[in-house]
Every structure is written in C-alpha cells, then in structure tokens.
Design a protein around this motif. Sequence first.
Motif, PDB file in Angstrom:
ATOM      1  N   ILE A 112       0.829  -1.208   0.000  1.00 29.39           N
ATOM      2  CA  ILE A 112       0.000   0.000   0.000  1.00 29.39           C
ATOM      3  C   ILE A 112       0.862   1.256   0.000  1.00 29.39           C
ATOM      4  N   ARG A 113       1.934   1.234   0.779  1.00 23.34           N
ATOM      5  CA  ARG A 113       2.790   2.419   0.900  1.00 23.34           C
ATOM      6  C   ARG A 113       3.670   2.630  -0.328  1.00 23.34           C
ATOM      7  N   ALA A 119       2.859  -3.750  -6.824  1.00 19.89           N
ATOM      8  CA  ALA A 119       3.325  -4.240  -5.531  1.00 19.89           C
ATOM      9  C   ALA A 119       2.251  -5.043  -4.813  1.00 19.89           C
ATOM     10  N   LEU A 120       0.992  -4.852  -5.180  1.00 18.86           N
ATOM     11  CA  LEU A 120      -0.098  -5.611  -4.561  1.00 18.86           C
ATOM     12  C   LEU A 120      -0.019  -7.091  -4.918  1.00 18.86           C
ATOM     13  N   ALA A 121       0.785  -7.418  -5.914  1.00 17.95           N
ATOM     14  CA  ALA A 121       0.926  -8.825  -6.305  1.00 17.95           C
ATOM     15  C   ALA A 121       1.635  -9.628  -5.223  1.00 17.95           C
ATOM     16  N   TRP A 122       2.496  -8.974  -4.431  1.00 16.20           N
ATOM     17  CA  TRP A 122       3.281  -9.726  -3.449  1.00 16.20           C
ATOM     18  C   TRP A 122       2.448 -10.218  -2.274  1.00 16.20           C
ATOM     19  N   PRO A 123       1.556  -9.406  -1.697  1.00 12.70           N
ATOM     20  CA  PRO A 123       0.664  -9.973  -0.678  1.00 12.70           C
ATOM     21  C   PRO A 123      -0.231 -11.081  -1.224  1.00 12.70           C
ATOM     22  N   VAL A 124      -0.658 -10.936  -2.492  1.00  9.74           N
ATOM     23  CA  VAL A 124      -1.486 -11.975  -3.111  1.00  9.74           C
ATOM     24  C   VAL A 124      -0.694 -13.267  -3.259  1.00  9.74           C
ATOM     25  N   GLY A 157       1.011  -4.904  11.203  1.00  4.57           N
ATOM     26  CA  GLY A 157       0.869  -3.754  10.313  1.00  4.57           C
ATOM     27  C   GLY A 157       0.831  -2.448  11.093  1.00  4.57           C
ATOM     28  N   ALA A 158       0.043  -2.422  12.174  1.00  9.17           N
ATOM     29  CA  ALA A 158      -0.025  -1.230  13.022  1.00  9.17           C
ATOM     30  C   ALA A 158       1.324  -0.961  13.678  1.00  9.17           C
ATOM     31  N   TYR A 159       1.990  -2.034  14.076  1.00  5.02           N
ATOM     32  CA  TYR A 159       3.315  -1.937  14.706  1.00  5.02           C
ATOM     33  C   TYR A 159       4.308  -1.249  13.765  1.00  5.02           C
ATOM     34  N   ILE A 160       4.262  -1.614  12.480  1.00  2.33           N
ATOM     35  CA  ILE A 160       5.183  -1.029  11.506  1.00  2.33           C
ATOM     36  C   ILE A 160       4.981   0.477  11.392  1.00  2.33           C
ATOM     37  N   LYS A 302       9.351  -0.844   5.512  1.00  2.16           N
ATOM     38  CA  LYS A 302       9.140  -1.300   4.149  1.00  2.16           C
ATOM     39  C   LYS A 302       8.429  -2.636   4.084  1.00  2.16           C
ATOM     40  N   GLY A 303       8.655  -3.478   5.046  1.00  2.00           N
ATOM     41  CA  GLY A 303       8.142  -4.828   4.910  1.00  2.00           C
ATOM     42  C   GLY A 303       8.149  -5.556   6.226  1.00  2.00           C
ATOM     43  N   PRO A 304       8.571  -6.814   6.225  1.00  2.00           N
ATOM     44  CA  PRO A 304       8.446  -7.677   7.372  1.00  2.00           C
ATOM     45  C   PRO A 304       9.039  -7.117   8.649  1.00  2.00           C
ATOM     46  N   GLY A 305       8.380  -7.388   9.752  1.00  2.00           N
ATOM     47  CA  GLY A 305       8.827  -7.063  11.090  1.00  2.00           C
ATOM     48  C   GLY A 305       8.552  -8.254  11.967  1.00  2.00           C
ATOM     49  N   LYS A 306       8.494  -8.132  13.310  1.00  2.00           N
ATOM     50  CA  LYS A 306       8.244  -9.288  14.145  1.00  2.00           C
ATOM     51  C   LYS A 306       7.706  -8.902  15.492  1.00  2.00           C
ATOM     52  N   GLU A 307       7.022  -9.898  16.061  1.00  2.00           N
ATOM     53  CA  GLU A 307       6.474  -9.667  17.404  1.00  2.00           C
ATOM     54  C   GLU A 307       7.543  -9.817  18.460  1.00  2.00           C
ATOM     55  N   ALA A 308       7.306  -9.165  19.621  1.00  2.00           N
ATOM     56  CA  ALA A 308       8.342  -9.162  20.655  1.00  2.00           C
ATOM     57  C   ALA A 308       8.283 -10.400  21.492  1.00  2.00           C
TER      58      ALA A 308
END
Length: 308
Positions: A112-113, A119-124, A157-160, A302-308
């Motif tokens: 989205i950003r 770029a929408l192809a990658w989530p799909v 997503g909110a975390y990012i 930009k992309g992937p992150g992680k939970e704590a």
Amino acid sequence: MSTRKGGPIPPWGLAVAAMFSVQLSSALSVELIAEVGAAGTAWLRLSLGAIIFLAIARPPLRSVRRPDILPLLGLGIATGLMTIMFLAAVERIPLGTTVAIEFLGPLTVAAIRSHNRRALAWPVLALLGVVLLTEPWHGRVDFLGIMFAAIAAAGWGAYILLTQLIGDRFTGIGALSLTVPIAAVTAAVVGIPQAVGHLNWGILAGALGVAILMPVLPFVLELKALRRMTSSAFGTLMSLEPAFAVLLGLLVLHQQPTIVQFIGIALVVVAGAASQRGGDRKPPPLAEPTTMGPMPETLSAKGPGKEA
C-alpha cells in the motif's frame, strides 16, 4: 580473521543469527504455553524483556513530548496484543504457518505504501503460499488458530506504522525501554490471571531464556548488522524468516511440512524478498538506523517485522 573492519562476523551472519534467535524463542515458547498459557507466556516474556532493557538503558523520559505519548502507548499496546495473538496461534497451528500468515501484515503495508499497483501482487502471492500451507482441501483447518495469526498480522501492520513514527524521534535501546514495559503491562491484563498458580522457578528460568532470545539478543544483532549493510539488503535477507520458522518448527517441535507446504513457504519468502525492491526510506537527519523491537525500523518501514 575479519571479513570487514566492522567485526569478525559478516553482517549477513548477524542477521541470520537474529532470525534464528527469534524463531528459536518462538519454538521454545510452546513448552511454556502448555504450562502458563499463551497470554501468560507473552506476559512473562515481555516482562522479563522489559526488566532487561530497563537494567541496561535509562528510558529517555525527558525527551518524550506530548505528541509522542499516544504513539508510544499505541506501539506498546500493539506489541503486547501482537505477542499474545502470535503465541495463541502457535499453540494451535504450526510455527511456520503462523509466521507466514503474520507476514501478510507487513507485506500488505509495504504494498500500500509503495503507491505501485504491481506491488499488490506480493501480498497476493504470499496469500497463495498461506493457502498451500494450511491445505484447506484436507478439511483439517484450525480456523481459530488462523484467526489468531491474522489478528497478529493486523497488529504487525499497526506496529510497523507506529514504529516508523516513533523511530523518527527515538532510537536504540532507550526506545525499547519505553515501549516494551507498556507491552508487558498490556499482556499482564490477561497474562497474570492465566499464569497465576502455575509459576515456579523452572518456569521463570525458561521465560528468562526465551526473553533473552527474543527480543534482547535479536535487537543487538540486528543493530550491529544494520550498521554494516543497506536496509534493502537487510530487508531482503530477513524475508527468510518464515523459512527459519519452518526449520525450527521441524527441529524443535517436530512439525513435518508436506511438499505442498514447502512450496507455500517458498512463495511467502519470494513475496517478502520482492516486496523490498524500491522500498528504501531516507531516515531523518542525524537518525541512527536501529530497531524499535524485534525487527529493525528500516525493515519495518518497508516490509516484514516481528512480534516481541
């Protein structure tokens, strides 16, 4: 012998070690979940992590301005809820599947950003990989576990978004000493009732171990790696996280994927790597690239992150 002046370990090696630490913590948390529940495990892990960060860094309270309060609270709460949901999902579905579903959050934010329809192809593509991982045609889908992982994805997503906002104001361990305690308090609301009556020194020692593995050790490793490699290279490398989740799920939890599931995780990894292209963000002046949590701010933007 040093590969670069930055140290004896190459930066990619530090990033790989961070991913291994994150997923090892998640795999080892399964045993704790059986004893104190998902929320109880999240509360213990976050609380002990908060204690460690507070012990090694003084929270920059004097630097907090009024506009910073709500984002800091939001980031802490998002981290706490995301951790609970992630561990609740791991309790019900394989680790690799959980991480793959959770990846949909950052991939969607990145798409989205990017302001690029392609770029929408990658989530799909990643969603297709998740379908192959869950194999719904066998009729054995744990919808509750998938729902928990999907909520964790939304939280990621909110975390990012909040990480980037706060990361422009605070950097380093000082930022974590502000947000991780808030996450621990958030998890305590449901974690303490779930864990009370089940705590002993063995459980506390195990919780301390997984807290060191995540978020303390990955933060240090990622910070060192980011100082010696570009954020694009780092982001592309860290897209291997779901593959590490499958590997640790196999080695520690004996979760054997099928050939179809291996193809699914490969699609998620490809989508994660592809989403990093053209996603560089110029940091604010004098800002040091760093993390606000388990994954680096430059990658989270930009992309992937992680939970704590």
